[in-house]
Design a protein around this motif. Structure first.
Motif, PDB file in Angstrom:
ATOM      1  N   VAL A 168       0.427  16.361   0.494  1.00 24.73           N
ATOM      2  CA  VAL A 168       0.773  15.213   1.338  1.00 24.73           C
ATOM      3  C   VAL A 168       0.593  13.921   0.551  1.00 24.73           C
ATOM      4  CG1 VAL A 168       0.145  13.887   3.393  1.00 24.73           C
ATOM      5  CG2 VAL A 168       0.302  16.379   3.524  1.00 24.73           C
ATOM      6  N   SER A 169      -0.528  13.804  -0.156  1.00 26.81           N
ATOM      7  CA  SER A 169      -0.772  12.607  -0.964  1.00 26.81           C
ATOM      8  C   SER A 169       0.312  12.412  -2.015  1.00 26.81           C
ATOM      9  CB  SER A 169      -2.139  12.697  -1.648  1.00 26.81           C
ATOM     10  OG  SER A 169      -3.185  12.716  -0.702  1.00 26.81           O
ATOM     11  N   HIS A 170       0.678  13.499  -2.668  1.00 24.84           N
ATOM     12  CA  HIS A 170       1.688  13.409  -3.717  1.00 24.84           C
ATOM     13  C   HIS A 170       3.066  13.118  -3.137  1.00 24.84           C
ATOM     14  CE1 HIS A 170      -1.019  16.046  -6.538  1.00 24.84           C
ATOM     15  NE2 HIS A 170      -1.619  14.968  -6.080  1.00 24.84           N
ATOM     16  N   ALA A 171       3.332  13.637  -1.940  1.00 24.45           N
ATOM     17  CA  ALA A 171       4.612  13.352  -1.286  1.00 24.45           C
ATOM     18  C   ALA A 171       4.732  11.871  -0.946  1.00 24.45           C
ATOM     19  CB  ALA A 171       4.755  14.198  -0.025  1.00 24.45           C
ATOM     20  N   ILE A 172       3.634  11.280  -0.477  1.00 25.04           N
ATOM     21  CA  ILE A 172       3.639   9.846  -0.177  1.00 25.04           C
ATOM     22  C   ILE A 172       3.977   9.052  -1.440  1.00 25.04           C
ATOM     23  CG2 ILE A 172       2.210   7.897   0.538  1.00 25.04           C
ATOM     24  CD1 ILE A 172       0.501   9.992   2.067  1.00 25.04           C
TER      25      ILE A 172
ATOM     26  N   ASN B  71       0.852  -1.171   0.000  1.00 27.07           N
ATOM     27  CA  ASN B  71       0.000   0.000   0.000  1.00 27.07           C
ATOM     28  C   ASN B  71       0.894   1.229   0.000  1.00 27.07           C
ATOM     29  OD1 ASN B  71      -1.664   2.182   0.682  1.00 27.07           O
ATOM     30  ND2 ASN B  71      -2.985   0.931   1.956  1.00 27.07           N
ATOM     31  N   VAL B  72       0.672   2.140  -0.940  1.00 27.85           N
ATOM     32  CA  VAL B  72       1.540   3.313  -1.057  1.00 27.85           C
ATOM     33  C   VAL B  72       1.593   4.088   0.242  1.00 27.85           C
ATOM     34  CG1 VAL B  72      -0.301   4.817  -1.941  1.00 27.85           C
ATOM     35  CG2 VAL B  72       2.081   5.315  -2.507  1.00 27.85           C
ATOM     36  N   ASN B  73       0.506   4.077   1.036  1.00 30.97           N
ATOM     37  CA  ASN B  73       0.490   4.824   2.285  1.00 30.97           C
ATOM     38  C   ASN B  73       1.445   4.263   3.327  1.00 30.97           C
ATOM     39  OD1 ASN B  73      -1.509   6.683   1.450  1.00 30.97           O
ATOM     40  ND2 ASN B  73      -3.089   5.161   1.821  1.00 30.97           N
ATOM     41  N   ASP B  74       1.870   3.016   3.149  1.00 37.51           N
ATOM     42  CA  ASP B  74       2.797   2.417   4.099  1.00 37.51           C
ATOM     43  C   ASP B  74       4.224   2.930   3.928  1.00 37.51           C
ATOM     44  OD1 ASP B  74       0.786   0.865   5.219  1.00 37.51           O
ATOM     45  OD2 ASP B  74       1.137  -0.808   3.845  1.00 37.51           O
ATOM     46  N   ALA B  75       4.452   3.715   2.893  1.00 37.69           N
ATOM     47  CA  ALA B  75       5.822   4.151   2.592  1.00 37.69           C
ATOM     48  C   ALA B  75       6.260   5.350   3.411  1.00 37.69           C
ATOM     49  CB  ALA B  75       5.944   4.487   1.102  1.00 37.69           C
ATOM     50  N   ALA B  76       5.308   6.133   3.945  1.00 33.74           N
ATOM     51  CA  ALA B  76       5.679   7.418   4.531  1.00 33.74           C
ATOM     52  C   ALA B  76       4.780   7.775   5.704  1.00 33.74           C
ATOM     53  CB  ALA B  76       5.618   8.506   3.464  1.00 33.74           C
ATOM     54  N   VAL B  77       5.263   8.706   6.519  1.00 32.11           N
ATOM     55  CA  VAL B  77       4.500   9.220   7.656  1.00 32.11           C
ATOM     56  C   VAL B  77       4.692  10.728   7.738  1.00 32.11           C
ATOM     57  CG1 VAL B  77       4.601   7.103   9.032  1.00 32.11           C
ATOM     58  CG2 VAL B  77       6.439   8.811   9.231  1.00 32.11           C
ATOM     59  N   ILE B  78       3.760  11.394   8.417  1.00 27.45           N
ATOM     60  CA  ILE B  78       3.946  12.801   8.762  1.00 27.45           C
ATOM     61  C   ILE B  78       4.769  12.843  10.045  1.00 27.45           C
ATOM     62  CG2 ILE B  78       2.808  14.926   9.505  1.00 27.45           C
ATOM     63  CD1 ILE B  78       0.392  14.082   7.797  1.00 27.45           C
ATOM     64  N   ILE B  79       5.859  13.594  10.020  1.00 24.61           N
ATOM     65  CA  ILE B  79       6.756  13.627  11.176  1.00 24.61           C
ATOM     66  C   ILE B  79       6.929  15.034  11.736  1.00 24.61           C
ATOM     67  CG2 ILE B  79       8.934  14.002   9.968  1.00 24.61           C
ATOM     68  CD1 ILE B  79       8.324  11.394  12.755  1.00 24.61           C
ATOM     69  N   GLY B  80       6.554  16.056  10.971  1.00 20.92           N
ATOM     70  CA  GLY B  80       6.709  17.436  11.433  1.00 20.92           C
ATOM     71  C   GLY B  80       5.529  18.287  11.040  1.00 20.92           C
ATOM     72  N   ALA B  81       5.135  19.222  11.917  1.00 13.67           N
ATOM     73  CA  ALA B  81       4.031  20.139  11.635  1.00 13.67           C
ATOM     74  C   ALA B  81       4.245  21.425  12.420  1.00 13.67           C
ATOM     75  CB  ALA B  81       2.690  19.504  12.012  1.00 13.67           C
TER      76      ALA B  81
END
Length: 391
Positions: free
Chosen positions: A92-96, A2-12
């Motif tokens: 965010v979607s495109h970054a993932i 799943n493409v979403n498993d590749a990345a996380v949000i870590i800073g905001a």
């Protein structure tokens, strides 16, 4: 995978300023970028992917000039997708996807604006082929009046009242009272909202979002990078994008493009509306929130007015706590684009770092929704479902 498993949000990071007459637009972008990277435990030297909308000033849709201004010397991926208030959620979607494809590992997303004390990029006369027909010249229509048309139609179709719309603003003001940076600190009543000056019938001044300077930034990284950082990551569970056009003039004003983006995000995340603990809903106007809640499935079409009553949206114990920073209605709407602040507050909720008094207990799953365009004509939507992930 799943493409979403590749990345996380870590800073905001959200800029604390709401009136910034002495700062340039590029400077605000830089300050939020540094703030989000510091929150993540990273620096500008770590960034190899940069994402911004057309609020970023300069050449190449903004990213070329801003990358140079920030000193981003080793970029392997750039994206300047423009979707108005929904842009950061698209980013965010495109970054993932870019991280999953191996195009970059540390993606920086920035948004900033100075409409309160300066000039916003992209201003001026008609620039779209439809503007001469729909806005100003022939009809006298403007942004608020087209949203008012949608509100009026919703009232006609379903019996929605101004008092019900006012409940959304009241919830926002109650949340903003806990936020020391919120532009509006006064808690309003339903009577205060409906007695505020009429802007475009049936929308009162208090039904409309703020005009503020400011901005925010998000950092998305690969899972491998996240493992080397101390900050708690936020999982991206599902995402959906969509657009609603005018259908040759046969336009139903009672729904938004969230009717398509929402189901896509829920399906990808494998959850339902019953699993959502907190929502960040785009709130350009109170009618925007009401229609989006219906379109995302939190209530049936036409039931939004009744759904938001009796403190349903008020944190921490309402049926569906929303926009606990005060949202665009009471806290911040930088550059007429509220999408980045929606992500930031969802991240705070999932980390347990929201302002005291509005933190949702055991917040594990949050929904973020952004809109770009115009509720009364054409628009695009982005829905994202985020989850708390243990470090």
């Amino acid at each position: 995978m799943n493409v979403n498993d590749a990345a996380v949000i870590i800073g905001a990071y959200e800029h604390p300023g709401r009136e910034l007459p002495d700062k340039s637009l590029a400077q605000i972008h830089a300050e939020v970028a540094i703030g989000a990277l510091a929150d993540a435990g990273l620096t500008l030297d770590d960034v190899d992917g940069y994402f911004c909308g057309h609020d970023a000033p300069g050449y190449g849709g903004g990213w070329v000039s801003m990358a140079e201004y920030l000193g981003l010397r080793d970029l392997t991926y750039m994206d300047s997708t423009e979707s108005g208030g929904a842009s950061p959620i698209y980013h965010v979607s495109h970054a993932i996807a870019a991280i999953a494809a191996g195009k970059c590992n540390v993606a920086l997303i920035t948004l900033a604006g100075k409409p309160r004390t300066g000039v916003q990029p992209g201003g001026g006369g008609p620039i779209r082929p439809e503007d001469s027909f729909e806005m100003g010249m022939f009809t006298g229509a403007g942004l608020v009046s087209t949203y008012a048309l949608a509100a009026k139609r919703h009232m006609y179709e379903f019996g929605t009242t101004s008092e019900q719309l006012a409940e959304i603003k009241v919830a926002a003001t109650k949340h903003a009272a806990h936020n020391p940076h919120a532009f509006l600190q006064k808690v309003l009543t339903v009577e205060d909202v409906v007695n505020s000056p009429m802007v475009a019938d049936p929308l009162h001044r208090a039904d409309c979002c703020l005009v503020t300077d400011g901005g925010g930034a998000i950092v998305v990284v690969s899972k491998e990078v996240a493992r080397g950082l101390k900050r708690q990551p936020v999982r991206i569970m599902g995402q959906g994008e969509s657009a609603k056009l005018t259908n040759g003039g046969r336009l139903d004003l009672t729904y938004t493009s969230a009717v398509w983006s929402g189901p896509r995000a829920f399906e990808q995340a494998g959850v339902t509306v019953r699993d959502i603990d907190y929502v960040s809903i785009y709130d350009s106007f109170t009618i925007t929130v009401l229609e989006i809640l219906e379109d995302l499935g939190f209530c049936e079409k036409g039931e939004g007015g009744r759904f938001v009553m009796d403190g349903a949206l008020v944190a921490p114990h309402g049926r569906l706590p929303f926009n606990t920073d005060g949202g665009g209605l009471s806290n911040n709407h930088p550059g007429h684009r509220g999408g980045v602040t929606k992500i930031i507050e969802a991240v705070r909720q999932l980390r347990g770092e929201a302002n005291a008094g509005v933190q949702v207990p055991d917040c594990e799953i949050a929904l973020v929704h952004g809109n770009g365009g115009d509720l009364g004509t054409r628009m695009r939507s982005a829905t994202m479902i985020l989850g708390r992930e243990a470090k």
